[in-house]
Design an enzyme around this catalytic site. Structure first.
Site, PDB file in Angstrom:
ATOM      1  CB  SER A 132      44.382  43.403  29.171  1.00 29.39           C
ATOM      2  OG  SER A 132      44.429  42.000  29.042  1.00 29.39           O
ATOM      3  CE1 TYR A 145      39.006  42.718  29.959  1.00 34.62           C
ATOM      4  CE2 TYR A 145      40.537  41.050  29.212  1.00 34.62           C
ATOM      5  CZ  TYR A 145      40.233  42.088  30.059  1.00 34.62           C
ATOM      6  OH  TYR A 145      41.144  42.502  31.001  1.00 34.62           O
TER       7      TYR A 145
HETATM    8  P1  NAP Z   1      39.760  42.081  40.200  1.00 34.22           P
HETATM    9  O1  NAP Z   1      40.458  41.513  41.383  1.00 34.22           O
HETATM   10  O2  NAP Z   1      38.448  41.502  39.787  1.00 34.22           O
HETATM   11  O3  NAP Z   1      39.630  43.652  40.398  1.00 34.22           O
HETATM   12  C1  NAP Z   1      38.765  44.459  39.637  1.00 34.22           C
HETATM   13  C2  NAP Z   1      38.522  45.740  40.412  1.00 34.22           C
HETATM   14  O4  NAP Z   1      37.717  46.604  39.607  1.00 34.22           O
HETATM   15  C3  NAP Z   1      37.795  45.488  41.708  1.00 34.22           C
HETATM   16  O5  NAP Z   1      38.360  46.274  42.719  1.00 34.22           O
HETATM   17  C4  NAP Z   1      36.370  45.974  41.406  1.00 34.22           C
HETATM   18  O6  NAP Z   1      35.798  46.503  42.593  1.00 34.22           O
HETATM   19  C5  NAP Z   1      36.669  47.091  40.415  1.00 34.22           C
HETATM   20  N1  NAP Z   1      35.517  47.464  39.606  1.00 34.22           N
HETATM   21  C6  NAP Z   1      34.802  46.691  38.760  1.00 34.22           C
HETATM   22  N2  NAP Z   1      33.786  47.386  38.239  1.00 34.22           N
HETATM   23  C7  NAP Z   1      33.860  48.643  38.774  1.00 34.22           C
HETATM   24  C8  NAP Z   1      33.081  49.818  38.648  1.00 34.22           C
HETATM   25  N3  NAP Z   1      32.000  49.848  37.854  1.00 34.22           N
HETATM   26  N4  NAP Z   1      33.433  50.919  39.338  1.00 34.22           N
HETATM   27  C9  NAP Z   1      34.520  50.895  40.164  1.00 34.22           C
HETATM   28  N5  NAP Z   1      35.293  49.812  40.337  1.00 34.22           N
HETATM   29  C10 NAP Z   1      34.954  48.697  39.648  1.00 34.22           C
HETATM   30  O7  NAP Z   1      40.696  41.940  38.898  1.00 34.22           O
HETATM   31  P2  NAP Z   1      42.132  42.571  38.522  1.00 34.22           P
HETATM   32  O8  NAP Z   1      42.862  41.512  37.787  1.00 34.22           O
HETATM   33  O9  NAP Z   1      42.780  43.207  39.684  1.00 34.22           O
HETATM   34  O10 NAP Z   1      41.680  43.673  37.454  1.00 34.22           O
HETATM   35  C11 NAP Z   1      42.150  44.995  37.457  1.00 34.22           C
HETATM   36  C12 NAP Z   1      42.365  45.465  36.024  1.00 34.22           C
HETATM   37  O11 NAP Z   1      43.392  44.691  35.444  1.00 34.22           O
HETATM   38  C13 NAP Z   1      41.154  45.352  35.110  1.00 34.22           C
HETATM   39  O12 NAP Z   1      41.066  46.513  34.307  1.00 34.22           O
HETATM   40  C14 NAP Z   1      41.480  44.136  34.262  1.00 34.22           C
HETATM   41  O13 NAP Z   1      40.830  44.218  33.009  1.00 34.22           O
HETATM   42  C15 NAP Z   1      42.981  44.261  34.162  1.00 34.22           C
HETATM   43  N6  NAP Z   1      43.730  43.057  33.829  1.00 34.22           N
HETATM   44  C16 NAP Z   1      43.647  41.930  34.593  1.00 34.22           C
HETATM   45  C17 NAP Z   1      44.387  40.806  34.239  1.00 34.22           C
HETATM   46  C18 NAP Z   1      44.348  39.504  35.017  1.00 34.22           C
HETATM   47  O14 NAP Z   1      44.748  38.452  34.482  1.00 34.22           O
HETATM   48  N7  NAP Z   1      43.928  39.503  36.256  1.00 34.22           N
HETATM   49  C19 NAP Z   1      45.223  40.836  33.112  1.00 34.22           C
HETATM   50  C20 NAP Z   1      45.291  42.008  32.376  1.00 34.22           C
HETATM   51  C21 NAP Z   1      44.558  43.103  32.756  1.00 34.22           C
HETATM   52  P3  NAP Z   1      34.245  46.484  42.978  1.00 34.22           P
HETATM   53  O15 NAP Z   1      33.657  45.224  42.444  1.00 34.22           O
HETATM   54  O16 NAP Z   1      34.290  46.547  44.481  1.00 34.22           O
HETATM   55  O17 NAP Z   1      33.697  47.734  42.377  1.00 34.22           O
END
Ligand code: NAP
Length: 244
Positions: A132, A145
């Site tokens: 991130s 975070y």
């Molecule tokens: P999201 O839609 O909330 O997706 C998060 C995913 O992680 C979901 O599929 C969730 O699935 C899974 N997850 C959470 N806890 C877990 C666990 N204990 N075991 C297995 N799976 C788990 O958000 P996203 O934006 O796609 O996030 C994906 C990654 O991108 C994260 O690492 C986040 O920190 C990073 N990121 C996001 C952003 C942003 O602005 N959106 C920016 C930079 C980085 P379940 O709840 O079904 O397990």
């Protein structure tokens, strides 16, 4: 399983993980998608043409069972993660900090450690971490975070050094604002607060990041894409956002 290379995507039930599963399947990978919410995972995996398997990266037994069913792994996309809360240090909820460390750092380590033998055996393995902008720039309210994502970036970069000489590439992709369920999770289901994060600006989509994942994964074996930072045109820093 076919003789296609096998990609494991963690956190593939929504957002960047679900989009990456789709992009990698389109790029020719046999994709094994893991997450906790079985209904959402089944839906996302079906749309992607991936195999859905239950996975909680914070649970050693769940990770062991997930890995035991794999005969091969060429690519690991460490995507499972997220943020809980946006409080300043003065009001820090240390349980939330612990949960962020559990999923973003220890979850990363648990899955990576378990899959390394298969990745090395593949003869052309790769680990891609979805980090991130929070791994590069601390911001007010981001501390817990920021710490977790800085930690995840540090272990990813250490792994890159440790694997020098092994047939495994290591890549870190650090996105800025991506419109997914990330903010909904961060604000404990407060949809109004989550929507406000993207108000008046055009964020990245999960597909934008998935394209970078598929691109890094399909470079020739000798090319290691070390780090990618990607942000919307409307964002120039962790909290520097142009809103109309
Ligand atoms: P999201 O839609 O909330 O997706 C998060 C995913 O992680 C979901 O599929 C969730 O699935 C899974 N997850 C959470 N806890 C877990 C666990 N204990 N075991 C297995 N799976 C788990 O958000 P996203 O934006 O796609 O996030 C994906 C990654 O991108 C994260 O690492 C986040 O920190 C990073 N990121 C996001 C952003 C942003 O602005 N959106 C920016 C930079 C980085 P379940 O709840 O079904 O397990």
């Amino acid at each position: 399983m076919s003789d296609r290379p096998v990609a494991v995507v963690t956190g593939a039930s929504s957002g960047i993980g679900a989009a990456s599963a789709r992009a990698l399947a389109e790029a020719g990978f046999e994709v094994v998608a893991g997450a906790r919410r079985s209904d959402r995972l089944a839906e996302a995996a079906e749309a992607a043409g991936a195999v859905a398997r239950p996975l909680d990266v914070t649970d050693p037994e769940s990770v062991a069972a997930f890995v035991a069913r794999l005969g091969r792994c060429d690519l690991l996309v460490n995507n499972a993660g997220g943020a809980f809360g946006l409080e300043p240090v003065a009001e820090a909820d240390l349980d939330a900090w612990r949960r962020m460390y559990e999923v973003n750092v220890l979850g990363w380590a648990r899955v990576t450690k378990a899959l390394l033998p298969l990745l090395i055996d593949s003869g052309n393995g790769q680990v891609i971490t979805i980090g991130s902008i929070a791994a590069r720039e601390p911001y007010p309210g981001g501390s817990g975070y920021n710490a977790a994502k800085h930690g995840e970036a540090a272990v990813t970069r250490a792994l890159r050094l440790e694997l020098l000489g092994e047939p495994v590439r290591v890549c870190e992709i650090d996105p800025g604002l991506v419109e997914t369920e990330f903010s909904l999770v961060r604000f404990s289901g407060d949809a109004e607060r989550a929507e406000a994060v993207y108000e008046g600006m055009t964020p990245l989509s999960a597909e934008d990041v998935a394209e970078a994942v598929a691109w890094a994964a399909t470079r020739p074996a000798h090319v290691n894409v070390d780090q990618i930072t990607m942000m919307p045109r409307d964002q120039a820093g962790a909290r520097i956002v142009h809103r109309r």
